[in-house]
Each structure stands twice: as structure tokens, then as C-alpha cells.
Enzyme design. Sequence first.
Site, mmCIF file in Angstrom:
data_model
loop_
_atom_site.group_PDB
_atom_site.id
_atom_site.type_symbol
_atom_site.label_atom_id
_atom_site.label_comp_id
_atom_site.label_asym_id
_atom_site.label_seq_id
_atom_site.Cartn_x
_atom_site.Cartn_y
_atom_site.Cartn_z
ATOM 1 N N SER A 6 -0.864 -1.851 10.602
ATOM 2 C CA SER A 6 0.252 -1.346 9.805
ATOM 3 C C SER A 6 0.094 0.095 9.336
ATOM 4 O O SER A 6 1.076 0.764 9.086
ATOM 5 C CB SER A 6 0.506 -2.250 8.598
ATOM 6 O OG SER A 6 -0.508 -2.114 7.640
ATOM 7 N N LYS A 23 -1.101 -0.015 1.798
ATOM 8 C CA LYS A 23 0.258 0.404 2.153
ATOM 9 C C LYS A 23 0.549 1.738 1.484
ATOM 10 O O LYS A 23 -0.195 2.192 0.622
ATOM 11 C CB LYS A 23 1.305 -0.623 1.698
ATOM 12 C CG LYS A 23 1.122 -2.018 2.255
ATOM 13 C CD LYS A 23 1.412 -2.089 3.722
ATOM 14 C CE LYS A 23 1.208 -3.529 4.224
ATOM 15 N NZ LYS A 23 1.098 -3.601 5.644
#
Length: 158
Positions: A38, A82
Amino acid sequence: MALRNIGLWAVEGFELAFSLAKFCCCIHVTGSYAMGPSMLPTIDLNGNVIIVERASVWLQKVSRGDMVVLTSPEDPNKQVIKRIVGMEGESVTYLIKPGESDECQTIVVPKGRVWVQGDNIHDSRDSRVFGAIPYGLVHGKLFWRVWPASRFGSMCNV
């Protein structure tokens, strides 16, 4: 007189050790967080050593663009990395199905929450899947890459 000096040195030594312990509690070197695709290409899948500082989170000094360590809202036993894309009260427009369509959706991040996304939007489970996350799930801000040596440097504004 000599006992008094020893006592002062002991107190000073204790204060210094306590200050050092507090500093170490604010900084953490990561290598154990769930590293998937990610955050590619910003963070490699293996071999990264990154310093994470926690003071910014405590002082509520994280902002849009910062990469953060957070507890996964899908699995509370897992820590993930993130990027913050939106803070409370901000509008965020995102692709609903990147690579499949250009359909977008706009939301306003609710109070007490942040919107996070992976840098690799084609392969990331993030706020587009689970929505804005409570600010309390954010634990630290990525600060400095130590390894690999070829990418040594600040993680701020990367």
C-alpha cells in the site's frame, strides 16, 4: 561534604536518565509494522528501518501529507502505515475504484477523525474501504529513514 556531592551527582544522574527515558519513549524504530504494497514506492516491502516519533500525535501536530503509524480499524492487533489525506472538517475527493473507473466521491472528514490512504491507491485498504478513522488510532508519525542507506533522510514531506 563528599556525601553531599555524591548525592547531587546521583540526583543529576537520575534526572538525566529520566529525561533520556522520556525521549526514547517518544521515538520508536520500526521494522515490525504490517508492510504491504500500500505504501509503494515510498516505503519498500522489506529492509526499511524508520524512526517514528510520537510527540506530534500527543501534541496534535500531525497534518495532511504526514505518514503515520496507526492501529488497523479492521484488525486491532495490526499496526499499519498510511498517509493522512484529510483532517477533520476538510473535504476529501477520492476515486472509488481506482483503475476500474474515474468515479469519484467527496466526503467531509467528521470531527475527531482523519482520512488515510496508501500511496499505492491500486493496492491499499484504507479510508476508501473503512472510512475516516478516529484520531485515537494514530500512534506516531514517520520521521526519519535510517535504512537502506541509499534512501537515508527525512520522511517528512516525502
